[in-house]
Write a protein that holds these residues in place. Structure first.
Motif, PDB file in Angstrom:
ATOM      1  N   LEU A  87      26.699  41.919  50.690  1.00 23.91           N
ATOM      2  CA  LEU A  87      26.373  43.073  51.541  1.00 23.91           C
ATOM      3  C   LEU A  87      26.912  42.896  52.949  1.00 23.91           C
ATOM      4  N   ALA A  88      27.000  41.633  53.391  1.00 26.15           N
ATOM      5  CA  ALA A  88      27.486  41.364  54.755  1.00 26.15           C
ATOM      6  C   ALA A  88      29.008  41.377  54.840  1.00 26.15           C
ATOM      7  N   ALA A  89      29.683  41.234  53.694  1.00 22.64           N
ATOM      8  CA  ALA A  89      31.145  41.188  53.695  1.00 22.64           C
ATOM      9  C   ALA A  89      31.720  42.532  54.124  1.00 22.64           C
ATOM     10  N   THR A  90      32.721  42.495  54.985  1.00 19.22           N
ATOM     11  CA  THR A  90      33.319  43.727  55.507  1.00 19.22           C
ATOM     12  C   THR A  90      34.714  43.987  54.936  1.00 19.22           C
ATOM     13  N   THR A  91      35.215  43.083  54.115  1.00 22.19           N
ATOM     14  CA  THR A  91      36.532  43.265  53.521  1.00 22.19           C
ATOM     15  C   THR A  91      36.464  43.002  52.016  1.00 22.19           C
ATOM     16  N   ILE A  92      37.426  43.563  51.301  1.00 21.29           N
ATOM     17  CA  ILE A  92      37.542  43.305  49.871  1.00 21.29           C
ATOM     18  C   ILE A  92      37.771  41.818  49.630  1.00 21.29           C
ATOM     19  N   GLY A  93      38.628  41.221  50.448  1.00 24.38           N
ATOM     20  CA  GLY A  93      38.895  39.799  50.307  1.00 24.38           C
ATOM     21  C   GLY A  93      37.646  38.961  50.481  1.00 24.38           C
ATOM     22  N   GLY A  94      36.782  39.347  51.425  1.00 25.19           N
ATOM     23  CA  GLY A  94      35.536  38.620  51.639  1.00 25.19           C
ATOM     24  C   GLY A  94      34.622  38.691  50.433  1.00 25.19           C
ATOM     25  N   VAL A  95      34.514  39.877  49.837  1.00 23.95           N
ATOM     26  CA  VAL A  95      33.682  40.039  48.641  1.00 23.95           C
ATOM     27  C   VAL A  95      34.195  39.156  47.514  1.00 23.95           C
TER      28      VAL A  95
END
Length: 255
Positions: free
Chosen positions: A28-36
């Motif tokens: 939920l905190a990830a702001t990018t696709i890469g982060g997810v």
């Protein structure tokens, strides 16, 4: 290959509540696709005991497959073998009309993927599981797969499939709500990363070929085996060797 129909026992979930709660917060905190995707592969290694390597396959609107994140370059290489041969669990699971999961319990003798299976076994993998991942249900629709590789044949259990399904479900929901980075930008970032990794691995292979008088395949195999023995990522080992090649050498074959 078969549909998931096995229920994980309560004991198998013991202690995993906190792990999945933390994963949910991270996604939920990830702001990018890469982060997810990075959170997803990291969590998979932690919650699936048999997982040796984990990667993500994405299928773009143009129908091409690529690997944006992985826990080790060898996982990306194994994915690439599937993309080149046109067969393998990750391709089946990543297709929009594919099965919920695809797996092989014995890659060396896998009749479903006769070109990929032996190639994976040559690279030290005994079994593999791929779970469908749906990062974008909108048109033009993308699809993908969460790929789990294990060194031992028969290592991935029905409980592991259920855990991977939970992870993929968490990841798919998070991806559906993430729009800060487009798939095109993610693919470009991955390609830059892949090119950098290939360059340094190529340099390390050249050093070993010149130093040992061996072929390119033998040099890569030496790098791969050493990275596994030392539990160090292949790209990191290659970078260390190239930057300190006058000081370091890799161990020779055991007697």
């Amino acid at each position: 290959m078969s549909d998931i129909g096995t229920t994980v026992t309560g004991d198998r979930f013991a202690g995993l509540g906190d792990e999945f709660a933390e994963l949910t917060r991270s996604l939920l905190a990830a702001t990018t696709i890469g982060g997810v995707l990075q959170h997803l592969v990291t969590a998979a290694v932690r919650v699936i005991p048999a997982a040796s390597l984990v990667s993500i396959t994405l299928r773009g609107p143009d129908g091409l497959f690529y690997t944006p994140v992985e826990t080790d370059p060898v996982a990306a290489e194994l994915d690439q073998v599937q993309y080149r041969t046109g067969q393998g669990p990750c391709l089946d699971a990543a297709r929009p009309d594919g099965p919920a999961h695809a797996e092989s319990q014995d890659l060396a003798h896998e009749p479903a993927w006769p070109r990929f299976g032996p190639a994976a076994a040559e690279r030290g993998m005994g079994s593999m599981l791929a779970i469908a991942l749906l990062p974008d249900v909108r048109e033009p629709r993308m699809s993908g797969a969460l790929n789990v590789y294990a060194r031992e044949a028969g290592a991935l259990t029905a409980a592991d499939r259920d855990l991977a399904l939970l992870l993929a479900t968490h990841g798919s929901l998070a991806l559906a709500n993430t729009s800060a980075v487009t798939a095109t930008e993610l693919e470009k970032a991955h390609l830059r990363k892949a090119i950098d990794s290939r360059d340094v691995i190529g340099q390390a292979k050249g050093i070993l070929m010149q130093r040992r008088g061996i072929t390119a395949d033998e040099a890569f195999d030496l790098l791969r085996r050493t990275s596994q023995d030392l539990n160090v990522k292949l790209a990191v080992l290659a970078e260390t060797l190239t930057s300190r090649h006058t000081e370091l050498d890799l161990p020779g074959p055991s007697a």
